[in-house]
Design a protein around this motif. Structure first.
Motif, PDB file in Angstrom:
ATOM      1  N   ALA A  37       0.819  -1.216   0.000  1.00  0.00           N
ATOM      2  CA  ALA A  37       0.000   0.000   0.000  1.00  0.00           C
ATOM      3  C   ALA A  37       0.848   1.260   0.000  1.00  0.00           C
ATOM      4  N   LEU A  38       1.924   1.250   0.804  1.00  0.00           N
ATOM      5  CA  LEU A  38       2.724   2.463   0.988  1.00  0.00           C
ATOM      6  C   LEU A  38       3.955   2.524   0.097  1.00  0.00           C
ATOM      7  N   GLY A  39       4.383   1.363  -0.426  1.00  0.00           N
ATOM      8  CA  GLY A  39       5.614   1.322  -1.199  1.00  0.00           C
ATOM      9  C   GLY A  39       6.808   1.092  -0.295  1.00  0.00           C
ATOM     10  N   THR A  40       7.879   0.517  -0.845  1.00  0.00           N
ATOM     11  CA  THR A  40       9.075   0.247  -0.051  1.00  0.00           C
ATOM     12  C   THR A  40      10.217  -0.109  -1.000  1.00  0.00           C
ATOM     13  N   LYS A  41      11.400  -0.362  -0.437  1.00  0.00           N
ATOM     14  CA  LYS A  41      12.549  -0.870  -1.197  1.00  0.00           C
ATOM     15  C   LYS A  41      12.935  -2.222  -0.612  1.00  0.00           C
ATOM     16  N   VAL A  42      13.226  -3.189  -1.500  1.00  0.00           N
ATOM     17  CA  VAL A  42      13.535  -4.550  -1.071  1.00  0.00           C
ATOM     18  C   VAL A  42      14.821  -5.011  -1.755  1.00  0.00           C
ATOM     19  N   ALA A  43      15.714  -5.647  -0.989  1.00  0.00           N
ATOM     20  CA  ALA A  43      16.918  -6.271  -1.557  1.00  0.00           C
ATOM     21  C   ALA A  43      16.521  -7.645  -2.107  1.00  0.00           C
ATOM     22  N   VAL A  44      16.556  -7.807  -3.418  1.00  0.00           N
ATOM     23  CA  VAL A  44      16.097  -9.033  -4.077  1.00  0.00           C
ATOM     24  C   VAL A  44      17.291  -9.852  -4.555  1.00  0.00           C
ATOM     25  N   PRO A  45      17.359 -11.152  -4.219  1.00  0.00           N
ATOM     26  CA  PRO A  45      18.457 -12.003  -4.691  1.00  0.00           C
ATOM     27  C   PRO A  45      18.387 -12.218  -6.201  1.00  0.00           C
ATOM     28  N   THR A  46      19.568 -12.314  -6.844  1.00  0.00           N
ATOM     29  CA  THR A  46      19.694 -12.739  -8.237  1.00  0.00           C
ATOM     30  C   THR A  46      20.749 -13.836  -8.277  1.00  0.00           C
ATOM     31  N   LEU A  47      21.035 -14.380  -9.464  1.00  0.00           N
ATOM     32  CA  LEU A  47      22.056 -15.429  -9.581  1.00  0.00           C
ATOM     33  C   LEU A  47      23.457 -14.898  -9.325  1.00  0.00           C
ATOM     34  N   THR A  48      23.645 -13.600  -9.413  1.00  0.00           N
ATOM     35  CA  THR A  48      24.988 -13.020  -9.273  1.00  0.00           C
ATOM     36  C   THR A  48      25.098 -12.035  -8.114  1.00  0.00           C
ATOM     37  N   GLY A  49      24.102 -11.974  -7.236  1.00  0.00           N
ATOM     38  CA  GLY A  49      24.143 -11.029  -6.115  1.00  0.00           C
ATOM     39  C   GLY A  49      22.756 -10.475  -5.827  1.00  0.00           C
ATOM     40  N   ARG A  50      22.704  -9.372  -5.085  1.00  0.00           N
ATOM     41  CA  ARG A  50      21.421  -8.755  -4.744  1.00  0.00           C
ATOM     42  C   ARG A  50      21.271  -7.407  -5.436  1.00  0.00           C
ATOM     43  N   ILE A  51      20.022  -7.049  -5.718  1.00  0.00           N
ATOM     44  CA  ILE A  51      19.720  -5.742  -6.295  1.00  0.00           C
ATOM     45  C   ILE A  51      18.634  -5.092  -5.439  1.00  0.00           C
ATOM     46  N   ASN A  52      18.599  -3.768  -5.411  1.00  0.00           N
ATOM     47  CA  ASN A  52      17.562  -3.037  -4.695  1.00  0.00           C
ATOM     48  C   ASN A  52      16.387  -2.783  -5.634  1.00  0.00           C
ATOM     49  N   LEU A  53      15.214  -3.274  -5.231  1.00  0.00           N
ATOM     50  CA  LEU A  53      14.017  -3.162  -6.061  1.00  0.00           C
ATOM     51  C   LEU A  53      13.026  -2.210  -5.384  1.00  0.00           C
ATOM     52  N   THR A  54      12.546  -1.245  -6.139  1.00  0.00           N
ATOM     53  CA  THR A  54      11.575  -0.284  -5.617  1.00  0.00           C
ATOM     54  C   THR A  54      10.158  -0.791  -5.835  1.00  0.00           C
ATOM     55  N   ILE A  55       9.391  -0.904  -4.749  1.00  0.00           N
ATOM     56  CA  ILE A  55       7.974  -1.273  -4.818  1.00  0.00           C
ATOM     57  C   ILE A  55       7.165   0.013  -4.724  1.00  0.00           C
ATOM     58  N   ARG A  56       6.437   0.340  -5.760  1.00  0.00           N
ATOM     59  CA  ARG A  56       5.667   1.588  -5.779  1.00  0.00           C
ATOM     60  C   ARG A  56       4.419   1.471  -4.888  1.00  0.00           C
ATOM     61  N   PRO A  57       3.960   2.601  -4.366  1.00  0.00           N
ATOM     62  CA  PRO A  57       2.711   2.579  -3.590  1.00  0.00           C
ATOM     63  C   PRO A  57       1.547   2.046  -4.425  1.00  0.00           C
ATOM     64  N   ASP A  58       0.612   1.416  -3.746  1.00  0.00           N
ATOM     65  CA  ASP A  58      -0.594   0.861  -4.373  1.00  0.00           C
ATOM     66  C   ASP A  58      -0.281  -0.271  -5.350  1.00  0.00           C
ATOM     67  N   SER A  59       0.827  -0.982  -5.116  1.00  0.00           N
ATOM     68  CA  SER A  59       1.128  -2.169  -5.927  1.00  0.00           C
ATOM     69  C   SER A  59       0.148  -3.279  -5.574  1.00  0.00           C
ATOM     70  N   GLN A  60       0.054  -4.294  -6.456  1.00  0.00           N
ATOM     71  CA  GLN A  60      -0.942  -5.357  -6.287  1.00  0.00           C
ATOM     72  C   GLN A  60      -0.285  -6.713  -6.020  1.00  0.00           C
ATOM     73  N   ASN A  61      -0.967  -7.528  -5.258  1.00  0.00           N
ATOM     74  CA  ASN A  61      -0.518  -8.895  -5.029  1.00  0.00           C
ATOM     75  C   ASN A  61      -0.494  -9.665  -6.355  1.00  0.00           C
ATOM     76  N   GLY A  62       0.611 -10.417  -6.617  1.00  0.00           N
ATOM     77  CA  GLY A  62       0.744 -11.166  -7.873  1.00  0.00           C
ATOM     78  C   GLY A  62       1.347 -10.367  -9.002  1.00  0.00           C
ATOM     79  N   GLN A  63       1.498  -9.065  -8.834  1.00  0.00           N
ATOM     80  CA  GLN A  63       2.086  -8.210  -9.866  1.00  0.00           C
ATOM     81  C   GLN A  63       3.538  -8.616 -10.105  1.00  0.00           C
ATOM     82  N   ARG A  64       3.991  -8.582 -11.359  1.00  0.00           N
ATOM     83  CA  ARG A  64       5.369  -8.922 -11.719  1.00  0.00           C
ATOM     84  C   ARG A  64       6.136  -7.665 -12.124  1.00  0.00           C
TER      85      ARG A  64
END
Length: 315
Positions: free
Chosen positions: A233-260
């Motif tokens: 609902a509010l948005g956040t930043k998440v450290a997401v694993p990849t095959l070669t390390g982690r990246i910071n992913l921005t989640i925008r406010p009002d995102s939806q469950n199941g969204q890619r």
């Protein structure tokens, strides 16, 4: 004496080129080799294929056979046309030399020329091929490094008697862009040949091992990103694993469950070195326990929001 149709035995057309004839022979030899096949009559089929290739694999013998083929048919008694004579001087019906591995039909045409045509006849037998599956981690499909492989290799004595297997270890370079189920051949890394024959080959069927985080979709990867309801609902930043390390992913406010959310170039690699994408799929995770104060806040949010998720649902 019945006529033998060597083209039919190998399963090729009379117009087949040398490459197709050789490939057909190798396929049958692998299938019916006495050291491999348990089928009834496998040894006879192996000898029959060997005889057919002895003729069709030699330009000289094949030319003579093609001349005679017009006078005979498979399963019918064969008689050479009047006046026909082998180009090497051996007449039809003339026997001689060591032709014990071949049929009467072969000997009647080529006499004592077994193994003396366009190609030398091998005295030994090729060693048994070895097939095995090799698990590859997704990270290894990108590294291009070698992987240690151990496998059991059948052994035979000089007279062909089966002996105890040995364990062989190799460092195998994983090809770039490997796909699940891909099969690679390592020439000469199978069982040793018998009586001077060439070694067999090692065939590796590569399998992509299941990963605890990533699902594979072609060259793309999918990862589930767990989020609290208020993070969507509010948005956040998440450290997401990849095959070669982690990246910071921005989640925008009002995102939806199941969204890619697409992260370009962080998937698997193809044969040309291009990488697919990583898709971060947002997944709401609810608190497993709520005290009275928390439930009161949830109720206050529900009353304040006035949101009906099932409006229009089922209509």
């Amino acid at each position: 004496m019945d006529f033998k149709d060597y083209y039919k035995i190998l399963g090729v057309a009379p117009t087949a080129d040398d490459k197709a004839i050789k490939a057909a022979y190798r396929k049958l030899a692998r299938k019916y080799h006495p050291d491999v096949s348990k089928e009834a009559g496998a040894e006879d089929r192996f000898k029959e294929a060997n005889e057919a290739y002895e003729v069709l694999g030699s330009p000289e013998k094949r030319a003579e056979y093609d001349e005679l083929r017009k006078y005979g048919r498979q399963g019918r008694p064969f008689q050479a046309p009047p006046g026909w004579q082998s180009r090497s001087g051996g007449s039809a019906g003339g026997f001689g030399g060591d032709t014990t591995d071949f049929s009467e039909f072969f000997s009647s045409i080529f006499g004592n020329r077994g193994g003396q045509g366009g190609r030398p006849r091998a005295q030994g037998r090729k060693g048994q091929d070895v097939d095995m599956e090799l698990a590859i981690f997704l990270e290894e499909s990108l590294s291009g490094e070698s992987k240690k492989v151990s496998y059991r290799v059948p052994q035979h004595s000089a007279n062909g008697q089966r002996m105890a297997d040995i364990t062989k270890t190799l460092n195998v370079k994983i090809p770039a862009g490997v796909a699940d189920g891909e099969r690679i051949r390592l020439k000469g890394q199978g069982a040793p040949g018998v009586a001077g024959g060439e070694n067999g080959d090692l065939y590796l069927t590569l399998r992509l091992a299941p990963h605890p985080l990533f699902e594979v979709e072609g060259n793309d990867l999918v990862i589930q990103v767990p989020l609290a309801p208020w993070e969507l609902a509010l948005g956040t930043k998440v450290a997401v694993p990849t095959l070669t390390g982690r990246i910071n992913l921005t989640i925008r406010p009002d995102s939806q469950n199941g969204q890619r959310l697409r992260v370009k170039g962080n998937g698997l690699q193809d044969k040309q070195g291009q990488r697919g994408d990583l898709y971060a799929q947002l997944k709401v995770v609810m608190p497993t326990q709520n005290d009275e104060a928390s439930r009161a806040l949830w109720q206050k949010l529900a009353d304040k929001a006035g949101f009906d998720p099932r409006s229009g649902w089922g209509r």
